[in-house]
Design a protein around this motif. Structure first.
Motif, PDB file in Angstrom:
ATOM      1  N   LEU A   1       1.205  72.224  24.693  1.00  0.00           N
ATOM      2  CA  LEU A   1       1.630  73.509  24.436  1.00  0.00           C
ATOM      3  C   LEU A   1       2.981  73.593  25.213  1.00  0.00           C
ATOM      4  O   LEU A   1       4.138  74.160  24.561  1.00  0.00           O
ATOM      5  N   LYS A   2       3.049  73.001  26.100  1.00  0.00           N
ATOM      6  CA  LYS A   2       4.213  73.074  27.066  1.00  0.00           C
ATOM      7  C   LYS A   2       5.416  72.178  26.381  1.00  0.00           C
ATOM      8  O   LYS A   2       6.840  72.711  26.161  1.00  0.00           O
ATOM      9  N   LEU A   3       5.226  71.125  25.901  1.00  0.00           N
ATOM     10  CA  LEU A   3       6.004  70.182  25.068  1.00  0.00           C
ATOM     11  C   LEU A   3       6.470  70.868  23.550  1.00  0.00           C
ATOM     12  O   LEU A   3       7.730  70.681  23.460  1.00  0.00           O
ATOM     13  N   ALA A   4       5.409  71.441  23.277  1.00  0.00           N
ATOM     14  CA  ALA A   4       5.935  72.411  21.787  1.00  0.00           C
ATOM     15  C   ALA A   4       6.917  73.245  21.981  1.00  0.00           C
ATOM     16  O   ALA A   4       7.695  73.511  21.328  1.00  0.00           O
ATOM     17  N   TYR A   5       6.609  74.119  23.245  1.00  0.00           N
ATOM     18  CA  TYR A   5       7.544  75.187  23.556  1.00  0.00           C
ATOM     19  C   TYR A   5       8.927  74.752  23.875  1.00  0.00           C
ATOM     20  O   TYR A   5       9.849  75.210  23.501  1.00  0.00           O
ATOM     21  N   GLN A   6       9.025  73.499  24.587  1.00  0.00           N
ATOM     22  CA  GLN A   6      10.378  72.837  24.927  1.00  0.00           C
ATOM     23  C   GLN A   6      11.087  72.587  23.380  1.00  0.00           C
ATOM     24  O   GLN A   6      12.246  72.472  23.722  1.00  0.00           O
ATOM     25  N   ARG A   7      10.373  72.122  22.480  1.00  0.00           N
ATOM     26  CA  ARG A   7      10.861  71.790  21.247  1.00  0.00           C
ATOM     27  C   ARG A   7      10.906  73.091  20.345  1.00  0.00           C
ATOM     28  O   ARG A   7      11.503  72.844  19.057  1.00  0.00           O
ATOM     29  N   ASN A   8      10.662  74.312  20.857  1.00  0.00           N
ATOM     30  CA  ASN A   8      10.974  75.436  20.038  1.00  0.00           C
ATOM     31  C   ASN A   8       9.791  75.642  18.729  1.00  0.00           C
ATOM     32  O   ASN A   8      10.410  76.050  17.963  1.00  0.00           O
ATOM     33  N   LEU A   9       8.835  75.027  18.807  1.00  0.00           N
ATOM     34  CA  LEU A   9       7.996  74.981  17.685  1.00  0.00           C
ATOM     35  C   LEU A   9       6.993  76.321  17.573  1.00  0.00           C
ATOM     36  O   LEU A   9       6.675  76.976  18.579  1.00  0.00           O
ATOM     37  N   GLN A  10       6.928  76.639  16.463  1.00  0.00           N
ATOM     38  CA  GLN A  10       6.263  77.903  16.200  1.00  0.00           C
ATOM     39  C   GLN A  10       4.731  77.454  15.969  1.00  0.00           C
ATOM     40  O   GLN A  10       4.448  76.386  15.389  1.00  0.00           O
ATOM     41  N   LEU A  11       3.531  78.291  16.179  1.00  0.00           N
ATOM     42  CA  LEU A  11       2.287  78.157  15.917  1.00  0.00           C
ATOM     43  C   LEU A  11       1.672  79.014  14.906  1.00  0.00           C
ATOM     44  O   LEU A  11       2.004  80.437  14.768  1.00  0.00           O
ATOM     45  N   VAL A  12       1.003  78.508  14.266  1.00  0.00           N
ATOM     46  CA  VAL A  12       0.219  79.193  12.960  1.00  0.00           C
ATOM     47  C   VAL A  12      -1.415  79.155  13.321  1.00  0.00           C
ATOM     48  O   VAL A  12      -1.752  77.944  13.575  1.00  0.00           O
ATOM     49  N   VAL A  13      -2.038  80.337  13.414  1.00  0.00           N
ATOM     50  CA  VAL A  13      -3.403  79.916  13.857  1.00  0.00           C
ATOM     51  C   VAL A  13      -4.306  80.777  12.764  1.00  0.00           C
ATOM     52  O   VAL A  13      -3.685  81.685  12.249  1.00  0.00           O
TER      53      VAL A  13
END
Length: 272
Positions: free
Chosen positions: A145-157
């Motif tokens: 999640l930290k790496l994804a946030y650094q890449r500005n990825l959005q999350l679909v749940v």
């Protein structure tokens, strides 16, 4: 507080039922729930199951049948997984791309197939698709999640529930816990299922409209909040995920205030 459905049977025509915590906890159906469903059928009530499950309603048919709940005891099932699939297939998430960092249960890739997505490593992913928590608790996902946030990825749940009860009464982590943590980090999260108003609109269309509807559930944050948002009545089942926090009617009031919701009725179990 009411004793059971007998107290309110004449006041409602449509009953929108949660699955986990109301009908079963992942194992066999609660005997009193089967009796309650039979009671509603005998009174010609419209019954639909609205579930925060990342799987489809068709999958729920099998789960319910295996638990002991006959298909003729309810009109249909609509899940948060159905809601998510609808949004992907309608083009709502077209801008997210099709390469998903995929969190699942039991290596189940059906959501990828249904939504036309490709599972990718975090370095190549264009967004996160959170449909399960197979690794375990939240701690197993924080690095990703930290790496994804650094890449500005959005999350679909696909399942917004934070926890769910197991057959032995314990609580297990659900995808909503991952999504909530990511949102609190500052990440963008796309929620599905209860309490989103969209799924109640889908449910209304599915059953052909409703009058005098009541939603039954054990989650104040999802079932009761969703009913409040959809402007329908609600029945809060106190024996579910909040049971450890409830000792009397005052504790129900305090807990409801903490979640900023107002159930119309409360009962210890979904029963006649």
């Amino acid at each position: 507080m009411i004793n059971g459905l007998t107290d309110i049977i004449d006041s409602f025509d449509t009953f929108i039922l949660d699955q986990w915590g109301v009908l079963h906890n992942g194992g066999e159906a609660f005997p009193q729930a089967i009796q309650a469903l039979t009671f509603l059928k005998e009174h010609n009530k419209k019954v639909v199951i609205l579930s925060n499950s990342g799987n489809t309603g068709k999958f729920s048919y099998r789960r319910l049948q295996d638990s002991g709940i006959s298909r003729d005891l309810y009109f249909d099932v609509l899940t948060s997984g159905d809601h998510m699939r609808h949004n992907f297939n309608s083009g709502k998430f077209k801008t997210l791309g099709n390469k998903a960092l995929f969190f699942s249960w039991d290596e189940d890739t059906s959501a990828l197939d249904d939504c036309g997505l490709i599972e990718s490593k975090i370095e190549d992913a264009s967004f996160i698709l959170c449909c399960g928590v197979e690794r375990g608790g939240l701690s197993y996902y924080i690095d990703d999640l930290k790496l994804a946030y650094q890449r500005n990825l959005q999350l679909v749940v696909s399942n917004p529930d934070l926890v769910a009860m197991t057959p032995d009464g314990a609580l297990k982590t659900c995808p909503g816990t991952i999504a909530k943590f990511y949102q609190e980090m500052g990440g963008i999260v796309h929620w599905h299922g209860k309490p989103q108003n969209d799924i109640y609109e889908m449910c209304n269309k599915l059953v052909g409209g409703w009058n005098n509807a009541i939603a039954v559930g054990d989650s104040l944050e999802h079932d009761i909040a969703g009913a409040n948002t959809a402007s329908i009545s609600s029945l809060f089942i106190t024996s579910g995920i909040h049971s450890a926090e409830i000792s009397d009617q005052k504790s129900i009031v305090n807990l409801s205030n903490a979640f900023s919701v107002q159930p119309s009725h409360c009962a210890d179990w979904f029963k006649v």
